[in-house]
Scaffold this active site. Sequence first.
Site, mmCIF file in Angstrom:
data_model
loop_
_atom_site.group_PDB
_atom_site.id
_atom_site.type_symbol
_atom_site.label_atom_id
_atom_site.label_comp_id
_atom_site.label_asym_id
_atom_site.label_seq_id
_atom_site.Cartn_x
_atom_site.Cartn_y
_atom_site.Cartn_z
ATOM 1 N N GLY A 136 0.820 -1.207 0.000
ATOM 2 C CA GLY A 136 0.000 0.000 0.000
ATOM 3 C C GLY A 136 0.855 1.259 0.000
ATOM 4 N N ARG A 167 7.341 1.845 1.257
ATOM 5 C CA ARG A 167 7.618 0.415 1.424
ATOM 6 C C ARG A 167 8.053 -0.198 0.099
ATOM 7 N NH1 ARG A 167 4.644 -1.619 5.944
ATOM 8 N NH2 ARG A 167 5.757 -0.619 7.636
ATOM 9 N N ARG A 205 2.264 11.152 -8.821
ATOM 10 C CA ARG A 205 1.590 11.334 -7.527
ATOM 11 C C ARG A 205 2.372 10.742 -6.349
ATOM 12 N NH1 ARG A 205 -4.516 12.205 -7.851
ATOM 13 N NH2 ARG A 205 -4.772 12.856 -9.987
ATOM 14 N N ARG A 211 -0.450 -8.636 -3.472
ATOM 15 C CA ARG A 211 -0.488 -7.574 -2.474
ATOM 16 C C ARG A 211 0.333 -7.998 -1.270
ATOM 17 N NH1 ARG A 211 -2.022 -3.860 0.954
ATOM 18 N NH2 ARG A 211 -3.258 -4.353 2.793
ATOM 19 N N GLY A 234 0.935 -6.458 2.493
ATOM 20 C CA GLY A 234 0.472 -5.355 3.319
ATOM 21 C C GLY A 234 0.230 -5.771 4.754
ATOM 22 N N SER A 235 -0.401 -4.876 5.476
ATOM 23 C CA SER A 235 -0.686 -5.158 6.884
ATOM 24 C C SER A 235 -2.182 -5.334 7.075
ATOM 25 C CB SER A 235 -0.160 -4.026 7.770
ATOM 26 O OG SER A 235 -0.800 -2.827 7.416
ATOM 27 N N GLU A 253 -8.336 -5.746 6.271
ATOM 28 C CA GLU A 253 -7.488 -4.772 5.567
ATOM 29 C C GLU A 253 -8.392 -4.051 4.577
ATOM 30 O OE1 GLU A 253 -6.046 -6.066 1.841
ATOM 31 O OE2 GLU A 253 -8.170 -6.408 2.309
ATOM 32 N N MET A 254 -7.855 -3.428 3.544
ATOM 33 C CA MET A 254 -8.717 -2.560 2.731
ATOM 34 C C MET A 254 -8.526 -2.687 1.219
ATOM 35 S SD MET A 254 -8.665 0.851 5.156
ATOM 36 C CE MET A 254 -9.922 1.650 4.191
ATOM 37 N N GLU A 255 -7.847 -3.720 0.739
ATOM 38 C CA GLU A 255 -7.517 -3.769 -0.694
ATOM 39 C C GLU A 255 -7.733 -5.104 -1.406
ATOM 40 O OE1 GLU A 255 -5.254 -2.682 1.636
ATOM 41 O OE2 GLU A 255 -5.405 -0.532 1.304
ATOM 42 N N ASP A 277 -1.876 -4.981 13.927
ATOM 43 C CA ASP A 277 -2.630 -4.558 15.109
ATOM 44 C C ASP A 277 -3.735 -5.586 15.340
ATOM 45 O OD1 ASP A 277 -3.388 -2.642 12.616
ATOM 46 O OD2 ASP A 277 -5.200 -3.275 13.638
ATOM 47 N N ARG A 317 8.517 -3.429 12.360
ATOM 48 C CA ARG A 317 7.750 -3.448 11.109
ATOM 49 C C ARG A 317 8.592 -3.863 9.914
ATOM 50 N NH1 ARG A 317 2.427 -0.596 11.287
ATOM 51 N NH2 ARG A 317 2.133 -0.379 13.501
HETATM 52 N N1 HPA Z 1 -8.417 -2.067 9.710
HETATM 53 C C1 HPA Z 1 -8.349 -1.890 8.385
HETATM 54 N N2 HPA Z 1 -7.218 -1.982 7.719
HETATM 55 C C2 HPA Z 1 -6.094 -2.269 8.402
HETATM 56 C C3 HPA Z 1 -6.103 -2.460 9.766
HETATM 57 C C4 HPA Z 1 -7.336 -2.363 10.451
HETATM 58 O O1 HPA Z 1 -7.401 -2.530 11.681
HETATM 59 N N3 HPA Z 1 -4.828 -2.709 10.176
HETATM 60 C C5 HPA Z 1 -4.071 -2.658 9.065
HETATM 61 N N4 HPA Z 1 -4.826 -2.411 7.989
#
Ligand code: HPA
Length: 236
Positions: free
Chosen positions: A20, A24, A43, A87, A89-90, A179-181, A204, A217
């Site tokens: 993301g 990174r 961008r 992907r 990511g975290s 996550e979001m992707e 987290d 990280r």
């Molecule tokens: N929520 C959404 N996306 C994330 C989170 C989360 O807690 N941690 C890392 N990406």
Amino acid sequence: MTVHIGAAPGDIAETVLMPGDPYRARWAAETFLKDAKLVNEVRGMLGFTGTWNGHRVTIQGSGMGMPSLSIYANELISSYNAQTLIRIGSCGGMQPHVGIRDVIIAMTASTITSPSSGIFRELNFAPTADWSLLRAAVAAAENRSNKTHVGGIYSSDVFYSERPDLDDQMVRHGILGVEMEAAELYMLAARHGRRALAILTVSDHLQTGEALPSEDREKTFGDMVEIALEAAFSGS
Ligand code: HPA
């Protein structure tokens, strides 16, 4: 060149890793690729192409959230012929047995909505990882010290959720992390016949409130990059 990627034709490899965060992308390219060359900075969404064990690889930032990832993945697929998109990511852990630093390999990615929802309308399409990549990533992860989980994740539209009831349902249905992707990446790969996978590090935890210390990280992110590279080129 596309609207959001300034790379020349041929500057992007068939295998693309997508963190993301554009910084990174730079760190991963400098750390893991040979002869990494900056191929995009439109961008500030940095992209680099180099080689790993002789294979060409691009590492391109996706930005946060499905609308942003969708722009980059669409252009990588349609204009640069990307075949394998992973992907890295975290995510937030959602199960008690999923700990900080653990790796989640996403077999499926549930959503409420994604940029592809307009196509599917009333259909609940099931966004799914590519099997060959999934299998290879699991094998690569087994040789490492990280605890690895394979299963469903939730691709949310929001980082700051106002729906604790929905989170509860996710937990109840065995979803490993949020996550979001990933869901949009899986939908685009399905639409265009490409291979996609999301490999995530738990940064987290929704139930315990624990978070990965910033000094950890880089190391945990590096493990994920190596798993992704090994999976992408396993058997080649
Ligand atoms: N929520 C959404 N996306 C994330 C989170 C989360 O807690 N941690 C890392 N990406």
